[in-house]
Scaffold this active site. Structure first.
Site, PDB file in Angstrom:
ATOM      1  N   ASN A  11      33.602  26.068  44.746  1.00 29.26           N
ATOM      2  CA  ASN A  11      34.180  26.129  43.402  1.00 29.26           C
ATOM      3  C   ASN A  11      35.003  24.859  43.208  1.00 29.26           C
ATOM      4  O   ASN A  11      36.090  24.725  43.768  1.00 29.26           O
ATOM      5  CB  ASN A  11      35.070  27.384  43.294  1.00 29.26           C
ATOM      6  CG  ASN A  11      35.806  27.451  41.967  1.00 29.26           C
ATOM      7  OD1 ASN A  11      35.541  26.674  41.051  1.00 29.26           O
ATOM      8  ND2 ASN A  11      36.733  28.396  41.866  1.00 29.26           N
ATOM      9  N   LYS A  13      36.453  23.818  40.609  1.00 33.06           N
ATOM     10  CA  LYS A  13      37.537  23.991  39.619  1.00 33.06           C
ATOM     11  C   LYS A  13      37.545  22.791  38.651  1.00 33.06           C
ATOM     12  O   LYS A  13      36.484  22.268  38.341  1.00 33.06           O
ATOM     13  CB  LYS A  13      38.881  24.201  40.334  1.00 33.06           C
ATOM     14  CG  LYS A  13      38.800  25.327  41.382  1.00 33.06           C
ATOM     15  CD  LYS A  13      40.132  25.769  41.914  1.00 33.06           C
ATOM     16  CE  LYS A  13      39.919  26.874  42.941  1.00 33.06           C
ATOM     17  NZ  LYS A  13      41.164  27.441  43.443  1.00 33.06           N
ATOM     18  N   HIS A 105      37.974  34.803  38.064  1.00 30.67           N
ATOM     19  CA  HIS A 105      38.792  34.101  39.067  1.00 30.67           C
ATOM     20  C   HIS A 105      40.267  34.342  38.732  1.00 30.67           C
ATOM     21  O   HIS A 105      40.636  34.403  37.555  1.00 30.67           O
ATOM     22  CB  HIS A 105      38.459  32.605  39.059  1.00 30.67           C
ATOM     23  CG  HIS A 105      39.033  31.887  40.240  1.00 30.67           C
ATOM     24  ND1 HIS A 105      40.371  31.545  40.314  1.00 30.67           N
ATOM     25  CD2 HIS A 105      38.472  31.486  41.407  1.00 30.67           C
ATOM     26  CE1 HIS A 105      40.594  30.952  41.484  1.00 30.67           C
ATOM     27  NE2 HIS A 105      39.454  30.904  42.163  1.00 30.67           N
ATOM     28  N   GLU A 107      42.658  32.416  38.651  1.00 34.87           N
ATOM     29  CA  GLU A 107      43.225  31.375  37.784  1.00 34.87           C
ATOM     30  C   GLU A 107      42.886  31.654  36.315  1.00 34.87           C
ATOM     31  O   GLU A 107      43.636  31.272  35.415  1.00 34.87           O
ATOM     32  CB  GLU A 107      42.720  29.994  38.237  1.00 34.87           C
ATOM     33  CG  GLU A 107      43.438  29.562  39.520  1.00 34.87           C
ATOM     34  CD  GLU A 107      42.621  28.691  40.455  1.00 34.87           C
ATOM     35  OE1 GLU A 107      41.571  28.177  40.031  1.00 34.87           O
ATOM     36  OE2 GLU A 107      43.032  28.535  41.623  1.00 34.87           O
ATOM     37  N   GLU A 172      39.388  37.314  46.910  1.00 33.84           N
ATOM     38  CA  GLU A 172      40.258  36.139  47.001  1.00 33.84           C
ATOM     39  C   GLU A 172      41.712  36.583  46.804  1.00 33.84           C
ATOM     40  O   GLU A 172      42.176  36.672  45.659  1.00 33.84           O
ATOM     41  CB  GLU A 172      39.907  35.121  45.916  1.00 33.84           C
ATOM     42  CG  GLU A 172      38.515  34.549  46.030  1.00 33.84           C
ATOM     43  CD  GLU A 172      38.428  33.159  45.402  1.00 33.84           C
ATOM     44  OE1 GLU A 172      37.941  32.252  46.085  1.00 33.84           O
ATOM     45  OE2 GLU A 172      38.867  32.980  44.246  1.00 33.84           O
ATOM     46  N   GLY A 178      44.775  28.064  47.836  1.00 33.28           N
ATOM     47  CA  GLY A 178      45.497  26.788  47.789  1.00 33.28           C
ATOM     48  C   GLY A 178      46.768  26.759  48.606  1.00 33.28           C
ATOM     49  O   GLY A 178      47.569  25.833  48.478  1.00 33.28           O
ATOM     50  N   SER A 217      41.744  29.194  50.878  1.00 32.10           N
ATOM     51  CA  SER A 217      42.081  28.246  51.957  1.00 32.10           C
ATOM     52  C   SER A 217      41.057  28.215  53.084  1.00 32.10           C
ATOM     53  O   SER A 217      41.417  28.063  54.259  1.00 32.10           O
ATOM     54  CB  SER A 217      43.477  28.551  52.526  1.00 32.10           C
ATOM     55  OG  SER A 217      44.456  28.381  51.524  1.00 32.10           O
TER      56      SER A 217
HETATM   57  P1  13P Z   1      41.062  27.024  47.999  1.00 33.84           P
HETATM   58  O1  13P Z   1      39.912  27.057  48.992  1.00 33.84           O
HETATM   59  O2  13P Z   1      41.424  25.682  47.551  1.00 33.84           O
HETATM   60  O3  13P Z   1      42.215  27.842  48.520  1.00 33.84           O
HETATM   61  O4  13P Z   1      40.540  27.801  46.679  1.00 33.84           O
HETATM   62  C1  13P Z   1      39.934  29.047  46.817  1.00 33.84           C
HETATM   63  C2  13P Z   1      39.360  29.455  45.515  1.00 33.84           C
HETATM   64  O5  13P Z   1      40.088  29.750  44.587  1.00 33.84           O
HETATM   65  C3  13P Z   1      37.893  29.467  45.386  1.00 33.84           C
HETATM   66  O6  13P Z   1      37.482  30.095  44.214  1.00 33.84           O
END
Ligand code: 13P
Length: 264
Positions: A11, A13, A105, A107, A172, A178, A217
């Site tokens: 992903n 982003k 997600h 976010e 997740e 992150g 992560s």
């Molecule tokens: P990170 O691997 O940067 O923690 O992000 C995970 C994520 O949100 C994947 O959708």
């Protein structure tokens, strides 16, 4: 003997500049061609909307747009077309060669106020357009610390997935995204057992194994331990998917960790 597919999904982003994204797709595609993973290992990259057409061209040029290496998007609107300024329909995504779409997600739940009901509508629209939804669920740190993770996951599964859901679920935990922190093996095992026990209420059958992935992560270092969990079918990778070598390392680590248990 049936082979259960495993997934490594990147992903990106809102993080890769246009030219960087196209080069990244090209580098990952070439890495995969150089050392092709076994056919049970499915790789998906999910660039921002603006890079989908360019990345699709790269995959076509490399002869790699298939089940084993595909492209996905990061969101879609829950309708095929209409007066929805700034939105993108699942049909528009399939027209660009996307086979998957990440939905719900954390976010988007957080920054765009997406509710379980909205996500369920998106799942319905994506499925109708022939695109596989990857639905994200996961608890916040406070919810975990207050012992509410199980009820949050149950309500997200019940609310975000359609009846008879046929897609992918990504667990997740918001606190792992992150942060450089991943759940302990024991905690992840517990959560996966819980999620597997909750899924049949939406799948309407015990007979189908919906792939459940872990995200938060992920790097190649934790991948073997994560992939050793039997109930898990892959990883959803954020920042480590933005560098070709680290993403390829995760694919290799996931393949090696899966090989002994890939046939069932
Ligand atoms: P990170 O691997 O940067 O923690 O992000 C995970 C994520 O949100 C994947 O959708």
């Amino acid at each position: 003997m049936r082979t259960v597919p495993k997934f490594v999904i990147g992903n990106w982003k809102m993080q890769a500049r246009h030219s960087y994204g196209l080069q990244l797709a090209c580098d990952i595609a070439r890495g995969i061609k150089e050392v092709p993973p076994p056919s049970f290992m499915h790789t998906v990259i999910c660039p921002p909307f603006t890079q989908l057409a360019g990345v699709h061209d790269v995959l076509e040029k490399e002869g790699l747009n298939s089940d084993v290496f595909a492209m996905g998007a990061q969101d879609c609107y829950p309708a095929a077309s209409g007066p929805f300024t700034g939105d993108i329909s699942p049909q528009m995504l399939t027209a660009l060669g996307a086979r998957y779409v990440i939905l719900g997600h954390s976010e988007r739940r957080q920054n765009h106020g997406e509710t379980n009901a909205v996500i369920r509508q998106k799942v319905k629209a994506a499925t109708a357009a022939g695109i596989t939804p990857i639905v994200c669920i996961g608890e916040h740190l406070a919810e975990r610390n207050e012992g509410r993770a199980a009820s949050i996951l149950a309500s997200q599964i019940e609310g975000s997935l359609t009846r008879g859901f046929r897609g992918i679920v990504a667990y997740e935990p918001v606190w792992a995204i992150g942060s450089g922190i991943t759940p302990s093996h024991e905690e992840l095992q517990r959560k996966l057992t819980l999620i597997r026990s909750l899924l049949p209420m939406r799948l309407m059958t015990d007979d189908i194994r919906v792939p459940v992935l872990y995200g938060g992560s992920v790097t190649s270092v934790q991948t073997p331990s994560i992939m050793s969990i039997k109930e898990l079918d892959g990883v959803l990778v954020g920042s480590a998917s933005l560098e070709a070598q680290s993403f390829l390392d995760i694919i290799r680590a996931a393949t090696e960790a899966t090989l002994p248990q890939s046939s069932s």
